[in-house]
Design a protein around this motif. Structure first.
Motif, PDB file in Angstrom:
ATOM      1  N   GLY A 131      -8.950  12.655   4.376  1.00 12.23           N
ATOM      2  CA  GLY A 131      -9.796  11.085   4.522  1.00 12.23           C
ATOM      3  C   GLY A 131      -8.963   9.835   5.088  1.00 12.23           C
ATOM      4  O   GLY A 131      -8.060   9.638   5.307  1.00 12.23           O
ATOM      5  N   VAL A 132     -10.022   8.731   4.631  1.00 13.24           N
ATOM      6  CA  VAL A 132      -9.581   7.406   4.676  1.00 13.24           C
ATOM      7  C   VAL A 132      -9.544   7.014   3.581  1.00 13.24           C
ATOM      8  O   VAL A 132      -9.734   4.927   3.849  1.00 13.24           O
ATOM      9  CB  VAL A 132     -10.454   7.451   5.931  1.00 13.24           C
ATOM     10  N   GLY A 133      -9.704   7.292   2.831  1.00 13.10           N
ATOM     11  CA  GLY A 133      -9.174   6.670   1.286  1.00 13.10           C
ATOM     12  C   GLY A 133      -8.538   7.241   0.042  1.00 13.10           C
ATOM     13  O   GLY A 133      -8.167   8.343   0.016  1.00 13.10           O
ATOM     14  N   LEU A 161      -7.921  13.110  -2.984  1.00 18.93           N
ATOM     15  CA  LEU A 161      -8.659  12.834  -1.864  1.00 18.93           C
ATOM     16  C   LEU A 161      -7.075  11.949  -1.442  1.00 18.93           C
ATOM     17  O   LEU A 161      -6.493  10.651  -2.150  1.00 18.93           O
ATOM     18  CB  LEU A 161      -9.735  12.479  -1.589  1.00 18.93           C
ATOM     19  N   ARG A 162      -6.681  12.359  -0.017  1.00 18.67           N
ATOM     20  CA  ARG A 162      -5.468  11.510   0.111  1.00 18.67           C
ATOM     21  C   ARG A 162      -5.032  10.923   1.636  1.00 18.67           C
ATOM     22  O   ARG A 162      -6.152  11.183   2.462  1.00 18.67           O
ATOM     23  CB  ARG A 162      -4.116  12.490   0.268  1.00 18.67           C
ATOM     24  N   ASP A 166      -2.673   6.463   5.865  1.00 21.10           N
ATOM     25  CA  ASP A 166      -1.088   6.172   4.531  1.00 21.10           C
ATOM     26  C   ASP A 166      -0.376   6.988   4.896  1.00 21.10           C
ATOM     27  O   ASP A 166       1.199   6.785   4.451  1.00 21.10           O
ATOM     28  CB  ASP A 166      -1.900   5.490   3.568  1.00 21.10           C
ATOM     29  N   THR A 167      -0.492   8.232   4.161  1.00 16.44           N
ATOM     30  CA  THR A 167       0.085   9.869   4.287  1.00 16.44           C
ATOM     31  C   THR A 167       0.677   9.606   5.769  1.00 16.44           C
ATOM     32  O   THR A 167       2.328  10.542   4.908  1.00 16.44           O
ATOM     33  CB  THR A 167      -0.666  11.033   3.381  1.00 16.44           C
ATOM     34  N   ILE A 168       0.528   9.604   6.663  1.00 16.55           N
ATOM     35  CA  ILE A 168       1.581  10.441   7.687  1.00 16.55           C
ATOM     36  C   ILE A 168       1.866   9.507   7.890  1.00 16.55           C
ATOM     37  O   ILE A 168       3.367   9.899   8.939  1.00 16.55           O
ATOM     38  CB  ILE A 168       0.572  11.013   9.017  1.00 16.55           C
ATOM     39  N   PRO A 191     -11.018   3.257  12.729  1.00 18.26           N
ATOM     40  CA  PRO A 191      -9.907   2.609  13.720  1.00 18.26           C
ATOM     41  C   PRO A 191      -7.917   2.661  13.888  1.00 18.26           C
ATOM     42  O   PRO A 191      -7.464   2.891  15.111  1.00 18.26           O
ATOM     43  CB  PRO A 191      -9.601   0.901  13.519  1.00 18.26           C
ATOM     44  N   ARG A 192      -7.871   3.687  12.658  1.00 18.77           N
ATOM     45  CA  ARG A 192      -6.110   3.399  12.466  1.00 18.77           C
ATOM     46  C   ARG A 192      -5.461   4.891  13.624  1.00 18.77           C
ATOM     47  O   ARG A 192      -5.167   4.819  14.566  1.00 18.77           O
ATOM     48  CB  ARG A 192      -5.791   3.604  11.195  1.00 18.77           C
ATOM     49  N   PHE A 193      -7.067   5.669  13.685  1.00 14.04           N
ATOM     50  CA  PHE A 193      -6.496   6.761  14.900  1.00 14.04           C
ATOM     51  C   PHE A 193      -5.932   6.683  15.799  1.00 14.04           C
ATOM     52  O   PHE A 193      -5.173   7.061  16.731  1.00 14.04           O
ATOM     53  CB  PHE A 193      -8.682   8.087  14.408  1.00 14.04           C
TER      54      PHE A 193
END
Length: 253
Positions: A131-133, A161-162, A166-168, A191-193
């Motif tokens: 997810g985004v959080g 939920l990751r 941040d994870t990748i 926006p990070r996508f």
């Protein structure tokens, strides 16, 4: 019409027929002629349907050329019971796969399939929803159609939920697969996508209450981000596949 049983070794074919004949059989382990070993649970689990999609219908066969030798990093968001991981491992033998899967039952089957095929060193598994959080989220338990929900019903599961981004991290992604039952909209809207360096994306879009125009919405967002979008092998009223790659990359392929 092709069937999964036609892809099995002779011994596994017999084992499969016996398994199907049992009214409430246990899980069975089968070997494909191409070498993969997979565990299938009996209905109501949908392992057989996902195996058919992966190894018979080959829904993740790309509509354009992908250079196998340089495909080194695959991210699989929504890995389910792990059949997609076996598909990636066979078709992209130099790749390491980073996978996300939150459903505890699917995770057990996924880990068994990874072990059966000796892929422990080639798969990094995040036992969480992407997810985004960061934190926890409710997961609607609906077999292969399980989805995260903001307002949980009584039978929802609480899962980790990751934060996907941040994870990748910032490293390039050679192939990103996303099948998360409506969770794609949060990731694509972040926006990070836009900053991700993705060579190839395969996305299953889903028609949801918030996005009844799921296919068009995804196509338009990806086009704005500079991707050339190609329909996948199938599309329907409720969901379907899209492939995308950066515009202009087809000329360099």
């Amino acid at each position: 019409m092709p069937r999964l049983r036609d892809q099995l070794t002779p011994l596994s074919h017999l084992r499969y027929l016996a398994w199907r004949a049992l009214p409430r059989g246990r899980a069975v382990t089968l070997r494909l002629r191409s070498g993969e070993r997979l565990m299938l649970r009996p209905p109501p689990a949908e392992d057989l349907a996902t195996a058919y999609e992966m190894f018979v219908a080959r829904v993740y066969q790309p509509p354009f050329a992908i250079e196998v030798a340089t495909t080194r990093r695959i991210v699989d968001v929504g890995a389910n019971c792990g059949h997609s991981l076996l598909f990636w491992a066979r078709h992209y033998p130099h790749a390491h796969v980073l996978a996300f899967e939150p459903h505890p039952v699917h995770l057990a089957v996924l880990e068994r399939n990874v072990a059966l095929n000796g892929l422990e060193q080639r798969v990094t598994l995040h036992r969480a929803a992407a997810g985004v959080g960061q934190g926890e989220i409710s997961l609607l338990d609906a077999e292969s159609r399980s989805s995260t929900v903001d307002v949980p019903p009584e039978r929802a599961l609480r899962v980790p939920l990751r934060d996907f981004f941040d994870t990748i991290g910032p490293d390039p992604i050679d192939l990103l697969k996303m099948d998360i039952e409506g969770g794609e909209y949060a990731l694509l809207s972040d926006p990070r996508f836009a900053a991700l360096k993705i060579r190839t994306l395969v996305l299953e879009w889903h028609r949801t209450r918030e996005h009844p125009d799921g296919k068009d919405w995804c196509e338009q967002v990806l086009a704005r981000l500079g991707y050339e979008v190609t329909p996948g092998l199938w599309t329907g009223q409720e969901n379907g596949l899209l492939w995308a790659r950066p515009r202009g990359s087809e000329a360099r392929a």
